[in-house]
Design a protein around this motif. Structure first.
Motif, PDB file in Angstrom:
ATOM      1  N   ASN A 130      30.886  45.691   7.557  1.00 54.03           N
ATOM      2  CA  ASN A 130      30.502  47.038   8.000  1.00 54.03           C
ATOM      3  C   ASN A 130      29.431  47.671   7.126  1.00 54.03           C
ATOM      4  N   ASN A 131      28.919  46.899   6.145  1.00 53.09           N
ATOM      5  CA  ASN A 131      27.778  47.369   5.357  1.00 53.09           C
ATOM      6  C   ASN A 131      26.550  46.594   5.806  1.00 53.09           C
ATOM      7  N   PHE A 132      25.658  47.274   6.518  1.00 51.16           N
ATOM      8  CA  PHE A 132      24.490  46.573   7.038  1.00 51.16           C
ATOM      9  C   PHE A 132      23.272  47.478   6.974  1.00 51.16           C
ATOM     10  N   SER A 133      22.117  46.849   6.847  1.00 51.82           N
ATOM     11  CA  SER A 133      20.852  47.580   6.874  1.00 51.82           C
ATOM     12  C   SER A 133      20.526  47.945   8.314  1.00 51.82           C
ATOM     13  N   PHE A 134      19.622  48.893   8.479  1.00 57.97           N
ATOM     14  CA  PHE A 134      19.327  49.407   9.804  1.00 57.97           C
ATOM     15  C   PHE A 134      18.090  48.733  10.391  1.00 57.97           C
ATOM     16  N   PHE A 135      18.147  48.470  11.676  1.00 51.87           N
ATOM     17  CA  PHE A 135      16.985  47.954  12.393  1.00 51.87           C
ATOM     18  C   PHE A 135      16.034  49.109  12.696  1.00 51.87           C
ATOM     19  N   ASP A 136      16.271  49.766  13.821  1.00 53.48           N
ATOM     20  CA  ASP A 136      15.456  50.903  14.255  1.00 53.48           C
ATOM     21  C   ASP A 136      16.430  51.926  14.812  1.00 53.48           C
ATOM     22  N   VAL A 137      16.828  52.886  13.983  1.00 55.03           N
ATOM     23  CA  VAL A 137      17.931  53.790  14.307  1.00 55.03           C
ATOM     24  C   VAL A 137      17.407  55.096  14.877  1.00 55.03           C
ATOM     25  N   GLU A 138      18.060  55.571  15.924  1.00 50.30           N
ATOM     26  CA  GLU A 138      17.742  56.889  16.482  1.00 50.30           C
ATOM     27  C   GLU A 138      18.425  57.989  15.683  1.00 50.30           C
ATOM     28  N   ARG A 139      19.711  57.781  15.368  1.00 54.32           N
ATOM     29  CA  ARG A 139      20.448  58.775  14.583  1.00 54.32           C
ATOM     30  C   ARG A 139      21.774  58.155  14.131  1.00 54.32           C
ATOM     31  N   ILE A 140      22.397  58.827  13.181  1.00 58.83           N
ATOM     32  CA  ILE A 140      23.748  58.469  12.731  1.00 58.83           C
ATOM     33  C   ILE A 140      24.602  59.724  12.741  1.00 58.83           C
ATOM     34  N   GLU A 141      25.810  59.586  13.250  1.00 57.55           N
ATOM     35  CA  GLU A 141      26.769  60.685  13.259  1.00 57.55           C
ATOM     36  C   GLU A 141      27.984  60.265  12.428  1.00 57.55           C
ATOM     37  N   VAL A 142      28.391  61.105  11.505  1.00 49.67           N
ATOM     38  CA  VAL A 142      29.618  60.881  10.752  1.00 49.67           C
ATOM     39  C   VAL A 142      30.598  61.972  11.139  1.00 49.67           C
ATOM     40  N   LEU A 143      31.657  61.572  11.838  1.00 50.62           N
ATOM     41  CA  LEU A 143      32.670  62.506  12.310  1.00 50.62           C
ATOM     42  C   LEU A 143      33.811  62.517  11.308  1.00 50.62           C
ATOM     43  N   ALA A 187      11.451  43.613   4.117  1.00 52.23           N
ATOM     44  CA  ALA A 187      10.531  43.715   5.248  1.00 52.23           C
ATOM     45  C   ALA A 187      11.314  44.215   6.449  1.00 52.23           C
ATOM     46  N   ARG A 188      10.698  45.122   7.200  1.00 57.55           N
ATOM     47  CA  ARG A 188      11.284  45.632   8.443  1.00 57.55           C
ATOM     48  C   ARG A 188      10.181  45.786   9.461  1.00 57.55           C
ATOM     49  N   ALA A 189      10.523  45.525  10.705  1.00 62.03           N
ATOM     50  CA  ALA A 189       9.537  45.682  11.764  1.00 62.03           C
ATOM     51  C   ALA A 189      10.250  45.923  13.081  1.00 62.03           C
ATOM     52  N   LYS A 202      12.544  46.075  23.361  1.00 60.13           N
ATOM     53  CA  LYS A 202      12.342  46.383  21.942  1.00 60.13           C
ATOM     54  C   LYS A 202      12.824  45.180  21.135  1.00 60.13           C
ATOM     55  N   PHE A 203      12.040  44.790  20.154  1.00 64.59           N
ATOM     56  CA  PHE A 203      12.402  43.701  19.259  1.00 64.59           C
ATOM     57  C   PHE A 203      12.287  44.193  17.817  1.00 64.59           C
ATOM     58  N   SER A 204      13.337  43.949  17.038  1.00 65.95           N
ATOM     59  CA  SER A 204      13.382  44.447  15.665  1.00 65.95           C
ATOM     60  C   SER A 204      13.888  43.352  14.737  1.00 65.95           C
ATOM     61  N   ALA A 205      13.502  43.464  13.469  1.00 69.10           N
ATOM     62  CA  ALA A 205      13.957  42.501  12.474  1.00 69.10           C
ATOM     63  C   ALA A 205      13.871  43.120  11.090  1.00 69.10           C
ATOM     64  N   PHE A 206      14.688  42.601  10.165  1.00 68.79           N
ATOM     65  CA  PHE A 206      14.582  43.030   8.775  1.00 68.79           C
ATOM     66  C   PHE A 206      14.971  41.884   7.857  1.00 68.79           C
ATOM     67  N   LYS A 207      14.522  41.968   6.624  1.00 69.55           N
ATOM     68  CA  LYS A 207      14.839  40.974   5.593  1.00 69.55           C
ATOM     69  C   LYS A 207      14.991  41.687   4.263  1.00 69.55           C
ATOM     70  N   VAL A 208      16.076  41.391   3.551  1.00 66.70           N
ATOM     71  CA  VAL A 208      16.302  41.910   2.202  1.00 66.70           C
ATOM     72  C   VAL A 208      16.678  40.728   1.320  1.00 66.70           C
ATOM     73  N   LYS A 209      15.950  40.550   0.219  1.00 67.71           N
ATOM     74  CA  LYS A 209      16.257  39.449  -0.692  1.00 67.71           C
ATOM     75  C   LYS A 209      15.980  39.882  -2.124  1.00 67.71           C
ATOM     76  N   THR A 228      19.713  38.854   3.023  1.00 57.96           N
ATOM     77  CA  THR A 228      20.157  39.225   4.363  1.00 57.96           C
ATOM     78  C   THR A 228      18.990  39.198   5.335  1.00 57.96           C
ATOM     79  N   THR A 229      19.219  38.602   6.493  1.00 56.01           N
ATOM     80  CA  THR A 229      18.238  38.567   7.568  1.00 56.01           C
ATOM     81  C   THR A 229      18.886  39.080   8.846  1.00 56.01           C
ATOM     82  N   GLY A 230      18.182  39.928   9.567  1.00 58.77           N
ATOM     83  CA  GLY A 230      18.702  40.439  10.829  1.00 58.77           C
ATOM     84  C   GLY A 230      17.625  40.482  11.895  1.00 58.77           C
ATOM     85  N   ILE A 231      17.982  40.118  13.123  1.00 62.32           N
ATOM     86  CA  ILE A 231      17.074  40.226  14.265  1.00 62.32           C
ATOM     87  C   ILE A 231      17.823  40.892  15.413  1.00 62.32           C
ATOM     88  N   ARG A 232      17.082  41.633  16.221  1.00 64.76           N
ATOM     89  CA  ARG A 232      17.701  42.350  17.330  1.00 64.76           C
ATOM     90  C   ARG A 232      16.729  42.458  18.493  1.00 64.76           C
TER      91      ARG A 232
END
Length: 742
Positions: A130-143, A187-189, A202-209, A228-232
Motif C-alpha cells: 500500500n506504499n506506492f509512488s503516483f503515476f498521474d493523480v487527479e486528487r487524493i482524499e483522506v477520510l 523518472a516519471r512520464a 493515457k499511458f503513464s510510467a515511473f521509475k525510482v532507483k 521500483t518500476t510502474g507502468i499504467r
C-alpha cells in the motif's frame, strides 16, 4: 490531566466559533473571484465540493500534491491531522497508518488494515503493497473516522482514496527526471493520446532507483534501498452521450526494504550478515524461499473497469476490479552479524482479489431527496509459504509451513439525504455486510522444523478454521447551512474491521483467532470560507468508542523468538479536535495548516489482561512488559497516538520577468507517544519536528520547470517501531528535478 483540559478548552473554543459563524459570515461579502481552488471529491460516492461534505476529510488536488512534495502515499503523514505512519518493520513496500489512534502493523493476509486504501474506487486488501509512488493523480482524499456505510469493511480508522487522472481529449502530457541523495534516480512520464472523439487513452510510467540509505558494516552492502518500476494504461470510451466506460491496468515491480538500523557517527548502519545474494538459508528451509537473499520484492498487477450510465433517473456505475500481488522476502529482524542473520522470516506469497460493485445515485421528489444505493462483492484468495529461522545461539527452524486463507464479503448499502429546507439536511444511511473467512495451514515437511502442525491441530485446540460476520453499520448526520459559505454538521457513524487469526504463530496454540473490531464515532464540525473566498477553515471535534479493539502485541518466548499475538484485549476510547486552514492572502501565496489533538486510552481490559497484570504486580516479572501490561504493571497507553500533530506549509510565486521562482517550506510536528504495545522504555518517542522545503524555477507560462527539494532537511531521527530493537525513520534526502509539459 493537562491533555484532557486542553481538549475541553479546545472543544469550548470550537463551539464558540460554530455559534458565531453565521454572524461572521453575514458581515462579509462574497467576492466574484475566489482565490481558493474548489476541490470536487467523492467521499460520499458522488461528486460534490469538499466544502459541502459532512465528513472529516482532507483533500489534495494534483497541484497541491506537487507543491507539498507528496509523491507517494506515505508522504500524506505530513499533511493530515492526527495521521502518523511509517513503513512496516522490514517492508518498505508496506505502510502502517495510524489515524485517530487506529492502525495495524501486521501484513500477513489473515489481518486487515483499519485505514483502507482505495484506488479509483477499488479496495486494496493487502497492506503488503500500500506504499506506492503516483503515476498521474487527479486528487487524493483522506477520510478520517469510520466509513462503514459507503466504503464498508476495514475502515474503522478511515480511508485513503486515490483518484487517478482520466484520459483527456487533447494530445499532451509531461516528462520528469530527477537525481538525489544516495544516488537516487527518478523518472516519471504520462501522455494523453486521443484515438478519436470517443476513444481517449493515457499511458503513464515511473521509475525510482537508489542505492539505499543504510550501510551494512558486516557485508559492505547498501541496505534500505529502492528499485521500483510502474507502468499504467487507461482508456476512456465515450460510448454515447449517456454512457462512459473507463478501463485501466497497471503493473508495479518494487524492491523496497526497511531493515532495522542504527545511527552511528552521523550515518545509518545495519549489521545483519545475511546478504542480498542469498543461499545461506538453503540448507535450513524448504522450497525456493530458502534461496532468497536479504530484501523484499513485491509485484502487483491491477485491472479496473467502471461503466457509468446516466439515465433519466439515477446514474448507475458498474465497478469491477481485479488485483494480483506476489511477494518474496527474507528479512533479519535481529540485525545479527551471522551469515544466516539472527531472526529471519522468509516468505513467498500470492494474493488475488476480485471485487464487483453496482452503485446508483440520484435524486427524488424534486431534488428533495438525494440517494446513493449499491451492492458490493469481494473475493480474496491468499497463499503464503513462510518460515521462521532463529540463530541467536544454535540454528533453529521454529516453523516452516504454508498458509491458505480466503475472504468472501457481500454487502448492500444505501444513504439518503433529505433536504428539509434550503439550509437543513438530514442524512440516514446503512450498510449490511456478511463475510466469511477461512484458514488452512499445512506443514512443509521440513525435518529441521521444531513445530510441524496443521489446521487439524488448531481445531483440536478449539481454534475455529472459519469465521462468519454479519453486521449493520449505520450512519446518521445533520448538516445546516448557517450562511452561504458556512456549513455546520454533526454525525454518528458505525464501522467495523474484520476478525482474523494470528497466522504468524509457530505452534498451533498461538494461531488463535480474534474477533471483529467495532467502532461508533460521534462528530461535529464546520466547513467554512471567509475573506472573499481566500480563507478556508474546517474544524472537527470527535469521540470514538471502540469495542473489541484488535491490539497487536509481541511476546518474548523462552527461545528468544518473538510471538506476534493480536487479541481483543480491551476496548478503547479516543477523543480529539482537528483544524485545517488554507489561506491565499494574495495571489501566488499559499499557506496551509493542519492541527490534530487527541487523547486515547484503553478501557474494560479483558480478564486475561487483569490476571496478567496481577501476576506482574505480584512479582512474576516474566508477565510484565508483555501485551498491554507495562514493565511496571500498569495498563499501557495506546501506541502511535500522539497528543498533537501539527503540519504547516507555504509557498510563494515570485515573478522575475517572464519567469516564476517558487520557494516552498513545510514543518511537521508530532507529539510524544509510544511505538510498542507494552510501552517498554526504548519505545517511547518524546516527539519530534521535521522540516522540508524546495524551490522551483521556470517560465511563468512555459512548458519546463526545474526544482530542488529536501525532505527531513535537518536529518531529525525518531522512533517509528519497536521489534526486538528500535526502528528509525528515513534520514534526510535531497533531490533535483526537471519537468517538461507538452
Amino acid at each position: 490531566m493537562r491533555k484532557h483540559v486542553f481538549l475541553m478548552k479546545g472543544g469550548c473554543a470550537l463551539l464558540a466559533l460554530l455559534s458565531g459563524a453565521p454572524a461572521m459570515a453575514q458581515g462579509q461579502q462574497q467576492g466574484s473571484g475566489a482565490l481558493l481552488d474548489e476541490i470536487i471529491v467523492t467521499a460520499q460516492r458522488r461528486a460534490e465540493s469538499v466544502q459541502d461534505v459532512p465528513v472529516a476529510i482532507s483533500a489534495f488536488s494534483s497541484s497541491e500534491l506537487e507543491r507539498r512534495q507528496i509523491t507517494e502515499t506515505l508522504d500524506l503523514i505530513n499533511a493530515v491531522p492526527n495521521l502518523i505512519g511509517a513503513n512496516n518493520t522490514g517492508l518498505g513496500s508496506a505502510n502502517q497508518y495510524y489515524l485517530r489512534a487506529l492502525g495495524n502493523t501486521e501484513t500477513i493476509a489473515t489481518f486487515d488494515p483499519p485505514v483502507g486504501t482505495y484506488v479509483d474506487d477499488i479496495y486494496v486488501s493487502r497492506q503488503n503493497a500500500n506504499n506506492f509512488s503516483f503515476f498521474d493523480v487527479e486528487r487524493i482524499e483522506v477520510l478520517r473516522g469510520p466509513q462503514g456505510t459507503l466504503f464498508g469493511r476495514n475502515t474503522t480508522g478511515g480511508a485513503v482514496n486515490v483518484i487517478m487522472a482520466k484520459p483527456r481529449d487533447t494530445l499532451g502530457g509531461f516528462a520528469e527526471v530527477g537525481y538525489g541523495k544516495y544516488d537516487e534516480k527518478t523518472a516519471r512520464a504520462s501522455i494523453d493520446i486521443p484515438v478519436s472523439e470517443t476513444v481517449l487513452t493515457k499511458f503513464s510510467a515511473f521509475k525510482v532507483k537508489n542505492d539505499g540509505w543504510a550501510k551494512n558494516l558486516t557485508t559492505g552492502e547498501d541496505n534500505n534501498g529502492e528499485d521500483t518500476t510502474g507502468i499504467r494504461g487507461a482508456v476512456r470510451w465515450l460510448v454515447s452521450d449517456n454512457v462512459t466506460w473507463d478501463v485501466s491496468s497497471d503493473y508495479m515491480d518494487s524492491d523496497n526494504d526497511s531493515l532495522l538500523n542504527t545511527q552511528e557517527n552521523g550515518r545509518r548502519v545495519t549489521r545483519t550478515g545475511l546478504t542480498k545474494q542469498g543461499g545461506a538459508l538453503r540448507s535450513y528451509l524448504v522450497g525456493e524461499k530458502g534461496g532468497y537473499g536479504l530484501g523484499n520484492n513485491v509485484r502487483t498487477w491491477t485491472l479496473t473497469s467502471n461503466i457509468a450510465v446516466e439515465t433519466e433517473g439515477p446514474t448507475i456505475n458498474v465497478i469491477s476490479g481485479y488485483r494480483d500481488l506476489h511477494q518474496e522476502y527474507a528479512l533479519d529482524f535481529a540485525n545479527m552479524a551471522k551469515a544466516t542473520g539472527g531472526y529471519v522470516i522468509a516468505n513467498t506469497s500470492d494474493h488475488d482479489q476480485f471485487s464487483q460493485e453496482i452503485k446508483a445515485n440520484g435524486s427524488l421528489f424534486g431534488d428533495k431527496l438525494d440517494y446513493v444505493v449499491g451492492l458490493y462483492y469481494l473475493h480474496e484468495d491468499n497463499k503464503t509459504d513462510f518460515a521462521d529461522f532463529l540463530n541467536f545461539v544454535t540454528p533453529t527452524v521454529l516453523a516452516d509451513r504454508t498458509l491458505t486463507n480466503t475472504t468472501e464479503a457481500k454487502a448492500a448499502y444505501g444513504q439518503f439525504d433529505f433536504h428539509a429546507t434550503d439550509r437543513l439536511t438530514a442524512t440516514a444511511g446503512v450498510r449490511f455486510t456478511e463475510e466469511k473467512k477461512t484458514i488452512g495451514i499445512v506443514s512443509n515437511g521440513n525435518p529441521r522444523a521444531v513445530a510441524n502442525f496443521s489446521t487439524a491441530a488448531m481445531v483440536a485446540l478449539g481454534i475455529p478454521d472459519d469465521q462468519t460476520t454479519a453486521i449493520w453499520t449505520p450512519r446518521f448526520a445533520l448538516e445546516y447551512k448557517a450562511a452561504d459559505d458556512v456549513m455546520l454538521f454533526a454525525s454518528a457513524t458505525r464501522g467495523f474491521k474484520s476478525g482474523g487469526w494470528n497466522a504468524r504463530g509457530t505452534s498451533a496454540e498461538v494461531v488463535r483467532s480474534f474477533a471483529a473490531e467495532k467502532v461508533w464515532s460521534y462528530e461535529t464540525g464546520v466547513r467554512s470560507e471567509w475573506l472573499d473566498g481566500s480563507l478556508r477553515v474546517n474544524l472537527n471535534a470527535f469521540y470514538t468508542d471502540v469495542s473489541d479493539f484488535q491490539i497487536p502485541s509481541a511476546f518474548q518466548q523462552a527461545s528468544g523468538a518473538v510471538a506476534f499475538i493480536t487479541g481483543n484485549y480491551a476496548d478503547m476510547e479516543v477523543k480529539g479536535l482537528e483544524a485545517e486552514f488554507t489561506w491565499v492572502p494574495v495571489k501566488g501565496l499559499n499557506l496551509s495548516a493542519a492541527l490534530g489533538l487527541q487523547d486515547s486510552q484503553y478501557k474494560n481490559p479483558a480478564a486475561s489482561v487483569l490476571t496478567q497484570q496481577a501476576q506482574c504486580r505480584a512479582g512474576t516479572t516474566a508477565r510484565c512488559g508483555q501485551g498491554i501490561v507495562t514493565p511496571t504493571g500498569t495498563i499501557s497507553e495506546p501506541v502511535r497516538s500522539p497528543d498533537m500533530t501539527l503540519n504547516l506549509s507555504g509557498s510563494y510565486d515570485i515573478a522575475i520577468g517572464d519567469y516564476l521562482l517558487t520557494p516552498s517550506v513545510s514543518m511537521t510536528h508530532v507529539g510524544k507517544h509510544w511505538v510498542q504495545t507494552s510501552n517498554v522504555v526504548p519505545s517511547y518517542e518524546n516527539g519530534y519536528t521535521t522540516y522540508s522545503g524546495g524551490v522551483t524555477f521556470g517560465p511563468a507560462d512555459g512548458p519546463w520547470s526545474a526544482s530542488l527539494e529536501c525532505s527531513n532537511c535537518t536529518d531529525v531521527t525518531y522512533r517509528t517501531s519497536y521489534l526486538i530493537s528500535t526502528y528509525l525513520n528515513r534520514p534526510a534526502t535531497w533531490a533535483g528535478r526537471l519537468k517538461y509539459k507538452f
